[in-house]
Design a protein around this motif. Structure first.
Motif, PDB file in Angstrom:
ATOM      1  N   THR A 104      78.151 -77.808  55.800  1.00 19.79           N
ATOM      2  CA  THR A 104      77.957 -76.972  54.616  1.00 19.79           C
ATOM      3  C   THR A 104      79.298 -76.630  53.979  1.00 19.79           C
ATOM      4  OG1 THR A 104      75.911 -75.996  55.477  1.00 19.79           O
ATOM      5  CG2 THR A 104      77.057 -74.781  53.759  1.00 19.79           C
ATOM      6  N   PHE A 148      75.286 -72.775  47.900  1.00 22.37           N
ATOM      7  CA  PHE A 148      73.841 -72.785  48.122  1.00 22.37           C
ATOM      8  C   PHE A 148      73.283 -74.202  48.232  1.00 22.37           C
ATOM      9  CE2 PHE A 148      69.474 -72.713  46.386  1.00 22.37           C
ATOM     10  CZ  PHE A 148      68.885 -71.880  47.322  1.00 22.37           C
ATOM     11  N   VAL A 149      73.714 -75.100  47.353  1.00 21.01           N
ATOM     12  CA  VAL A 149      73.182 -76.475  47.350  1.00 21.01           C
ATOM     13  C   VAL A 149      73.490 -77.206  48.658  1.00 21.01           C
ATOM     14  CG1 VAL A 149      73.321 -78.729  46.220  1.00 21.01           C
ATOM     15  CG2 VAL A 149      73.163 -76.652  44.836  1.00 21.01           C
ATOM     16  N   CYS A 152      71.299 -75.842  51.548  1.00 17.88           N
ATOM     17  CA  CYS A 152      69.906 -76.308  51.506  1.00 17.88           C
ATOM     18  C   CYS A 152      69.785 -77.746  51.998  1.00 17.88           C
ATOM     19  CB  CYS A 152      69.355 -76.190  50.086  1.00 17.88           C
ATOM     20  SG  CYS A 152      69.135 -74.495  49.516  1.00 17.88           S
ATOM     21  N   GLN A 153      70.765 -78.572  51.654  1.00 14.00           N
ATOM     22  CA  GLN A 153      70.723 -79.973  52.076  1.00 14.00           C
ATOM     23  C   GLN A 153      70.975 -80.115  53.576  1.00 14.00           C
ATOM     24  OE1 GLN A 153      73.668 -81.698  49.520  1.00 14.00           O
ATOM     25  NE2 GLN A 153      72.252 -81.968  47.821  1.00 14.00           N
ATOM     26  N   THR A 197      72.584 -86.455  51.831  1.00  9.29           N
ATOM     27  CA  THR A 197      73.552 -85.372  51.640  1.00  9.29           C
ATOM     28  C   THR A 197      74.921 -85.924  51.289  1.00  9.29           C
ATOM     29  OG1 THR A 197      72.349 -84.016  53.249  1.00  9.29           O
ATOM     30  CG2 THR A 197      74.600 -83.361  52.739  1.00  9.29           C
TER      31      THR A 197
END
Length: 307
Positions: A104, A148-149, A152-153, A197
């Motif tokens: 992340t 955030f993106v 989530c992935q 991703t």
């Protein structure tokens, strides 16, 4: 009970001469970690404290350096504990959490560089529209999206890994990255999420950054020498960080998916260098190359010396 213990814990088997050099390892890694925390947090504190540094680019820099702190804190404290422990193990759940935070924060760095590239493009190529485009709300949405993106992935990949059966408990690494794929009996579903991703957060970000800076260079090429000098001064730090990140991702992909038979010593040195370089170099690049931050850093240190 023994079966539950085997299922719950992984052995980290890429430590070298641990019992012989444990205190040397601990001292070096602790020094690096303290430097990372002090340098990154100093620049972030300066940007938060000084009102004249609350412009969009400085906000993105603060987010990037804060991201480096999260990235390093996910790795270094566990490494320090491992150096002082007789056995280097990690629980399944803790490994998945560190896997999630590792990718992340890593993917967020690419998106933050893409946001910085967009900011530079608007600033240099559309200066009259800059205040209306890069408003505070726009900057807030961009920063939030860069965290955030990827979260989530990566959470989808992490959840898929947690649901898979394990065929091995010996992790070929010193921390939890995509080397956990080698522990799974079936990796096809996880590989699909991982590739998605990688393409979405990394490849698309790199393409956008290269396209944006190409546009900037083409426009500046036809402008005055002063404009070209300003563009080079502001864009060069972002390109340096991007190149460093590219090597980190390439190394992660090659060592895990291609799985070359590297000597443990070479593996340990290269891994520590790659996870240290960006968190250490980012505050130096932005603290020394950005004139506004450099000026306020001098004021901060001069104020402490006078007091």
């Amino acid at each position: 009970m023994e079966g539950e213990l085997n299922v719950s814990y992984f052995i980290l088997d890429r430590h070298v001469e641990h019992h012989r050099f444990r205190y040397l390892y601990f001292t070096v890694v602790l020094t690096v970690y303290v430097l990372i925390l002090c340098s990154n947090c100093t620049v972030v504190y300066l940007i938060c404290k000084q009102p004249d540094l609350h412009e969009p680019m400085c906000v993105f820099i603060a987010a990037l350096l804060l991201n480096s702190v999260v990235f390093s804190t996910n790795i270094y404290p566990k490494l320090l504990l491992d150096f002082l422990s007789d056995t280097q193990v990690i629980s399944h759940k803790a490994c998945l959490l560190r896997f999630f935070l590792f990718y992340t924060s890593g993917n967020s760095e690419f998106l933050l560089l893409a946001a910085m590239a967009y900011d530079r493009y608007v600033s240099i190529c559309r200066p009259l529209h800059y205040p209306s485009i890069m408003r505070r709300s726009t900057v807030s949405v961009l920063v939030a999206s860069t965290w955030f993106v990827p979260a989530c992935q990566v959470v989808a990949t992490t959840a898929t890994i947690s649901s898979q059966s394990l065929c091995s408990f010996r992790l070929r690494g010193i921390f939890c990255n995509s080397s956990v794929y080698s522990l799974l009996c079936v990796t096809s579903r996880v590989s699909v999420f991982g590739v998605f991703t990688l393409l979405n957060s990394v490849v698309l970000s790199v393409i956008f950054i290269v396209f944006t800076y190409t546009r900037i260079l083409l426009i500046c090429y036809c402008s005055s020498a002063d404009v070209r000098r300003k563009a080079a001064h502001t864009c060069l730090p972002h390109l340096l960080v991007l190149i460093n990140l590219f090597f980190l991702v390439t190394y992660d992909v090659v060592t895990v998916r291609v799985n070359p038979d590297l000597p443990k010593t070479a593996f340990l040195i290269m891994t520590l260098e790659l996870v240290s370089y960006n968190p250490l170099s980012n505050p130096l690049i932005y603290g020394l190359k950005m004139k506004e931050i450099q000026k306020n850093l001098k004021k901060l240190f001069c104020a402490h010396e006078n007091s």
